[in-house]
Design a protein around this motif. Structure first.
Motif, short mmCIF file in Angstrom:
data_model
loop_
_atom_site.label_atom_id
_atom_site.label_comp_id
_atom_site.label_asym_id
_atom_site.label_seq_id
_atom_site.Cartn_x
_atom_site.Cartn_y
_atom_site.Cartn_z
N TYR A 116 0.82 -1.27 -0.13
CA TYR A 116 0.13 -0.08 0.18
C TYR A 116 0.80 1.20 -0.13
CZ TYR A 116 -3.44 -3.58 1.62
OH TYR A 116 -4.50 -4.83 1.38
N ALA A 117 1.94 1.35 0.26
CA ALA A 117 2.80 2.30 0.65
C ALA A 117 3.12 2.80 -1.05
CB ALA A 117 4.27 2.19 1.42
N GLU A 118 3.51 4.33 -1.23
CA GLU A 118 3.76 4.75 -2.43
C GLU A 118 5.15 4.21 -3.00
OE1 GLU A 118 0.26 7.25 -1.40
OE2 GLU A 118 2.06 6.41 -0.36
N GLY A 119 5.95 4.06 -1.85
CA GLY A 119 7.15 3.50 -2.06
C GLY A 119 7.76 2.89 -0.79
N SER A 120 8.45 1.58 -1.03
CA SER A 120 8.92 0.75 0.18
C SER A 120 10.19 0.28 -0.09
CB SER A 120 7.84 0.03 0.85
OG SER A 120 7.61 -1.14 -0.11
N VAL A 121 11.02 -0.03 0.74
CA VAL A 121 12.28 -0.75 0.75
C VAL A 121 12.49 -1.44 2.14
CG1 VAL A 121 14.85 -0.32 0.58
CG2 VAL A 121 13.11 0.82 -1.03
N ILE A 122 13.17 -2.52 2.16
CA ILE A 122 13.83 -3.06 3.16
C ILE A 122 15.36 -3.07 2.83
CG2 ILE A 122 14.47 -5.16 4.47
CD1 ILE A 122 11.59 -5.86 4.85
N VAL B 185 2.48 9.70 0.41
CA VAL B 185 2.20 10.88 -0.13
C VAL B 185 1.24 11.35 0.62
CG1 VAL B 185 2.14 12.24 -2.28
CG2 VAL B 185 3.55 10.11 -2.20
N GLU B 186 1.14 12.56 0.89
CA GLU B 186 -0.18 13.32 1.61
C GLU B 186 -0.43 14.73 0.55
OE1 GLU B 186 -0.10 14.33 5.76
OE2 GLU B 186 -0.79 12.03 5.92
N THR C 271 3.33 16.50 0.90
CA THR C 271 4.25 16.01 1.94
C THR C 271 4.45 14.40 1.54
OG1 THR C 271 3.17 17.56 3.53
CG2 THR C 271 4.76 15.86 4.17
N LEU C 272 5.81 14.38 1.67
CA LEU C 272 6.26 12.99 1.65
C LEU C 272 6.65 12.42 2.81
CD1 LEU C 272 8.58 12.84 -1.61
CD2 LEU C 272 6.47 11.84 -1.29
N ILE C 273 6.31 11.71 3.52
CA ILE C 273 6.53 11.03 5.03
C ILE C 273 7.34 9.76 4.90
CG2 ILE C 273 5.70 10.24 7.24
CD1 ILE C 273 3.01 12.05 6.49
N ALA D 87 8.52 6.63 -4.88
CA ALA D 87 7.15 7.22 -4.68
C ALA D 87 6.98 8.51 -5.82
CB ALA D 87 6.95 7.60 -3.26
N CYS D 88 8.05 9.09 -5.67
CA CYS D 88 8.02 10.46 -6.74
C CYS D 88 7.69 9.93 -8.09
CB CYS D 88 9.23 11.26 -6.67
SG CYS D 88 9.49 12.03 -5.01
N SER D 89 8.37 8.84 -8.50
CA SER D 89 8.23 8.25 -9.98
C SER D 89 6.58 7.88 -10.04
CB SER D 89 8.97 6.91 -10.08
OG SER D 89 10.66 7.26 -9.88
N ARG D 90 6.09 7.20 -9.08
CA ARG D 90 4.64 7.05 -9.22
C ARG D 90 3.70 8.47 -9.49
NH1 ARG D 90 3.29 2.12 -5.14
NH2 ARG D 90 4.50 0.35 -6.04
N LEU D 91 4.28 9.38 -8.68
CA LEU D 91 3.42 10.61 -8.98
C LEU D 91 3.78 11.21 -10.49
CD1 LEU D 91 4.52 12.53 -5.55
CD2 LEU D 91 2.37 11.35 -6.26
#
Length: 237
Positions: A24-30, A44-45, A111-113, A140-144
């Motif tokens: 569900y997160a716009e971007g995620s990494v471990i 992203v808000e 806002t990016l959190i 996440a920015c790439s998705r935007l």
């Protein structure tokens, strides 16, 4: 000296990135660096903090936490309003580091959190969080951009971070916990892909250090960060 994991003085710990770990997160990494593992998630808000309303600029911020059994003994959870000074300082460091990578005007009024949760800690959690969170932020920015919400990518440079220190008189790159606990000198260094420093946190834990030693440690950190930046590249899309 012989390091606990057999690495050379100038060698990073084994590094691994797992992207899109969360659905569900716009971007995620471990990010895994040695035995340290941090989950970084970007949200992203479509709003900005009150102090930026009407400015036309966006914002990037971060939260950091450590799971109770990320360490050898259980650490109680930090509750809202009872966050330790260490946690506040790390959150601010991550936020400052990531803002250095982003054109906040190009981001627009959003806002990016970045939530950085330490799953397992063996030293270098803040530097791992910065290195991993940047990848989550970029994706996440790439998705935007893909969704047509941004005309161009707002990230202007990559960012990564690493620790360096002096243990038993020897300069070491990317300290694990056992080395960090014994370090006479300890630094956290954040740099951009342009070769600029974002932040240098350093202290003589068990003594003082000379200008020559400082320059040596910064050069060692720069060498390590250049490798981290190269490692990030295939995941920046």
């Amino acid at each position: 000296m012989i390091r606990t994991d057999g690495r050379s003085q100038t060698q990073l710990r084994p590094l691994r990135l797992t992207v899109d770990y969360l659905d569900y997160a716009e971007g995620s990494v471990i990010i895994e660096t040695g035995r340290t593992r941090v989950l970084c998630a970007a949200t992203v808000e479509e709003k900005v903090p009150p102090f930026l309303e009407g400015s036309g600029r966006g914002w990037v911020t971060a939260e950091y936490s450590m799971l109770p059994r990320a360490t050898l003994t259980r650490t109680p959870r930090e509750r809202e309003g009872r966050i330790s000074g260490r946690t506040q300082e790390i959150q601010r460091l991550i936020g400052r580091s990531l803002r250095a990578a982003v054109d906040l005007e190009a981001l627009g009024t959003r806002t990016l959190i970045l939530d950085c949760d330490v799953l397992q800690a063996d030293g270098g959690t803040r530097t791992a969080a910065i290195t991993g969170a940047f990848v989550a932020l970029y994706r996440a920015c790439s998705r935007l951009v893909e969704r047509g919400l941004l005309p161009a990518h707002p990230v202007r440079t990559a960012v990564a971070a690493v620790s360096v220190g002096v243990v038993e008189g020897e300069p070491l790159l990317d300290l694990c916990y056992e080395e960090d606990a014994r370090a006479e000198v300890d630094f956290n260094v954040v740099m951009t892909a342009h070769g600029d420093f974002v932040e240098v946190q350093g202290t003589g834990e068990g003594g003082v250090f000379s200008r020559t030693r400082l320059d040596e440690l910064l050069s060692l950190a720069q060498e390590g960060i250049s490798q981290l930046l190269a490692f990030q590249q295939p995941y920046l899309r």
